[in-house]
Design a protein around this motif. Structure first.
Motif, PDB file in Angstrom:
ATOM      1  N   ARG A  45       0.162  54.946  33.705  1.00 53.00           N
ATOM      2  CA  ARG A  45       1.134  54.940  34.941  1.00 53.00           C
ATOM      3  C   ARG A  45       1.367  56.191  35.419  1.00 53.00           C
ATOM      4  O   ARG A  45       1.054  56.672  36.790  1.00 53.00           O
ATOM      5  CB  ARG A  45       2.445  54.483  34.764  1.00 53.00           C
ATOM      6  N   ASN A  69      -1.392  44.904  44.807  1.00 54.18           N
ATOM      7  CA  ASN A  69      -0.551  45.772  45.272  1.00 54.18           C
ATOM      8  C   ASN A  69      -0.772  47.096  44.519  1.00 54.18           C
ATOM      9  O   ASN A  69      -0.315  48.139  44.761  1.00 54.18           O
ATOM     10  CB  ASN A  69       0.924  45.191  45.017  1.00 54.18           C
ATOM     11  N   TYR A  70      -1.558  47.188  43.315  1.00 56.10           N
ATOM     12  CA  TYR A  70      -1.837  48.206  42.363  1.00 56.10           C
ATOM     13  C   TYR A  70      -3.079  48.838  43.022  1.00 56.10           C
ATOM     14  O   TYR A  70      -4.242  48.753  42.640  1.00 56.10           O
ATOM     15  CB  TYR A  70      -1.965  47.816  41.103  1.00 56.10           C
ATOM     16  N   GLU A  81       4.935  48.888  43.141  1.00 56.79           N
ATOM     17  CA  GLU A  81       5.553  47.981  42.445  1.00 56.79           C
ATOM     18  C   GLU A  81       6.379  46.840  42.617  1.00 56.79           C
ATOM     19  O   GLU A  81       7.422  46.996  42.403  1.00 56.79           O
ATOM     20  CB  GLU A  81       6.184  49.014  41.124  1.00 56.79           C
ATOM     21  N   TRP A 123       7.328  40.060  41.006  1.00 59.62           N
ATOM     22  CA  TRP A 123       6.165  38.960  40.390  1.00 59.62           C
ATOM     23  C   TRP A 123       5.432  38.051  41.349  1.00 59.62           C
ATOM     24  O   TRP A 123       4.361  37.736  41.181  1.00 59.62           O
ATOM     25  CB  TRP A 123       6.853  38.142  39.041  1.00 59.62           C
ATOM     26  N   PHE A 176      -3.038  49.675  35.034  1.00 60.87           N
ATOM     27  CA  PHE A 176      -2.068  50.606  35.571  1.00 60.87           C
ATOM     28  C   PHE A 176      -0.869  50.974  34.599  1.00 60.87           C
ATOM     29  O   PHE A 176      -0.662  52.445  34.486  1.00 60.87           O
ATOM     30  CB  PHE A 176      -1.255  49.947  36.799  1.00 60.87           C
ATOM     31  N   GLU A 177      -0.112  50.139  33.750  1.00 64.29           N
ATOM     32  CA  GLU A 177       0.811  50.746  33.047  1.00 64.29           C
ATOM     33  C   GLU A 177       0.335  51.355  31.915  1.00 64.29           C
ATOM     34  O   GLU A 177       1.131  52.347  31.253  1.00 64.29           O
ATOM     35  CB  GLU A 177       1.280  49.309  32.474  1.00 64.29           C
ATOM     36  N   ASN A 197      -2.195  40.921  42.303  1.00 64.43           N
ATOM     37  CA  ASN A 197      -2.235  42.297  41.505  1.00 64.43           C
ATOM     38  C   ASN A 197      -2.646  43.403  42.597  1.00 64.43           C
ATOM     39  O   ASN A 197      -2.625  44.615  41.929  1.00 64.43           O
ATOM     40  CB  ASN A 197      -2.508  42.316  40.336  1.00 64.43           C
ATOM     41  N   ARG A 229       3.114  40.076  43.317  1.00 66.18           N
ATOM     42  CA  ARG A 229       2.012  40.131  42.561  1.00 66.18           C
ATOM     43  C   ARG A 229       1.219  38.994  42.426  1.00 66.18           C
ATOM     44  O   ARG A 229      -0.321  38.969  42.549  1.00 66.18           O
ATOM     45  CB  ARG A 229       2.321  40.910  41.107  1.00 66.18           C
ATOM     46  N   ARG A 265      -2.618  45.204  36.405  1.00 70.99           N
ATOM     47  CA  ARG A 265      -1.294  45.537  36.023  1.00 70.99           C
ATOM     48  C   ARG A 265      -1.366  46.369  34.589  1.00 70.99           C
ATOM     49  O   ARG A 265      -0.416  47.265  34.592  1.00 70.99           O
ATOM     50  CB  ARG A 265      -0.105  44.390  35.882  1.00 70.99           C
ATOM     51  N   ARG A 266      -1.960  45.644  33.768  1.00 71.91           N
ATOM     52  CA  ARG A 266      -2.174  46.306  32.256  1.00 71.91           C
ATOM     53  C   ARG A 266      -2.895  47.722  32.565  1.00 71.91           C
ATOM     54  O   ARG A 266      -2.504  48.653  31.734  1.00 71.91           O
ATOM     55  CB  ARG A 266      -2.865  45.470  31.377  1.00 71.91           C
TER      56      ARG A 266
END
Length: 335
Positions: free
Chosen positions: A278, A254-255, A241, A244, A274-275, A252, A247, A271-272
């Protein structure tokens, strides 16, 4: 699509895939224009900026470009491998031909074999026979490479040496398939280097060593702990995580567990995704969750994150952070 997503999450992902943004891939097209425009803009204004600032900016943009190349090889922004290859062909980050990196990285996505040095071309482990053949100096450097500082300083050198050795080994065994790719890369690299020196006033060594090696070093920040040793292959890939800036620089990636599960998902949607899931992803990773790259710097600046030899028992049972690293990046420190 990952099997642990529940129906609402699947439907939400399907809606994203049908959206205008996803279908047109406009964020990736904008990224391409920004990176190329920024790189050549810096290069052509090098005399005004000065060599130190120019070198830093070209290294930063080179790292961003490598992140873009990673996106291109996974089928974005078009479904044409040839067209994407043309978009990622320029040697702005100097060292690795796009086609060679593409083939190696797609092999890396064979998830059940992640971290195995004989099967994963981006493993930061070495085999027991290779370790036994290595002398004291190489063993010390391999151990140093598994520190955060060492990964930035000597990690790129290992990647460059391994890539060159792999290319020569293929020729030795009468495998000439990569030779045209290498020749094209070197020809364009030579032309670009001459142009930078004669037109922009950027010496060859500044471009190749400063910007090129610097790009690989910055990319090493992301790849330092992308994968670890673990019994379950789902537990081998990190969720980081990051802030910014990182990322955006790493698109992104990193995810990373999300990317390995869903490599068809474009960077701007990772990111979306992942969220939306999560907690499920944290459980799927075996708790391999990191709160930004500063955590690795704090823990492993000069301490080795893992024993360099593959199959070390103390690494394999360690499935909660801090955990064993295993991403070597023979070809790349940004995949």
């Amino acid at each position: 699509m990952a099997i642990y997503l529940d129906d609402p999450q699947r439907k939400a992902l399907a809606r994203q895939a049908a959206s205008w943004t996803w279908r047109t891939q406009w964020p990736t097209w904008l990224l391409i224009v920004t990176i190329y425009g920024g790189w050549f803009g810096v290069a052509t204004h090098a005399r005004a900026l000065g060599l130190p600032l120019t070198t830093v900016l070209l290294a930063l943009l080179g790292t961003w470009y490598m992140s873009l190349q990673h996106e291109l090889l996974h089928g974005h922004p078009t479904r044409s491998p040839l067209f994407n290859a043309l978009l990622g062909f320029a040697p702005l980050a100097v060292w690795f031909p796009y086609g060679v990196y593409r083939d190696s990285h797609l092999q890396h996505h064979d998830d059940p074999h992640l971290t195995r040095p004989e099967r994963d071309p981006e493993s930061y482990f070495v085999s027991q026979p290779a370790w036994q053949r290595a002398g004291f100096a190489i063993r010390a450097l391999l151990t140093f490479r598994n520190t955060f500082v060492g990964r930035l300083l000597v990690g790129p050198a290992f990647a460059i040496a391994a890539t060159g050795a792999d290319a020569l080994d293929k020729i030795k065994h009468d495998d000439w398939r990569d030779v045209p790719t290498w020749l094209a890369h070197l020809a364009v690299l030579a032309a670009l280097t001459v142009w930078l020196q004669r037109v922009c006033g950027i010496p060859a060594w500044v471009f190749i060593v400063g910007a090129g090696y610097g790009s690989l070093s910055l990319g090493s920040i992301r790849s330092f702990q992308e994968h670890r040793a673990a019994h379950a292959h789902e537990h081998r890939t990190v969720i980081n995580e990051a802030a910014w800036f990182w990322r955006l620089l790493f698109l992104n990636n990193n995810y990373h567990l999300v990317h390995h599960d869903l490599p068809h998902v474009p960077w701007f949607a990772l990111r979306r995704v992942f969220e939306m899931s999560r907690q499920q992803y944290i459980e799927r990773s075996g708790g391999f969750l990191v709160k930004g790259y500063s955590e690795w710097l704090r823990l492993y600046a000069f301490s080795s994150v893992a024993y360099p030899v593959y199959g070390n028992p103390s690494d394999a049972i360690q499935e909660n952070p801090p955990a064993a690293d295993s991403f070597t990046g023979k070809l790349r420190v940004n995949s």
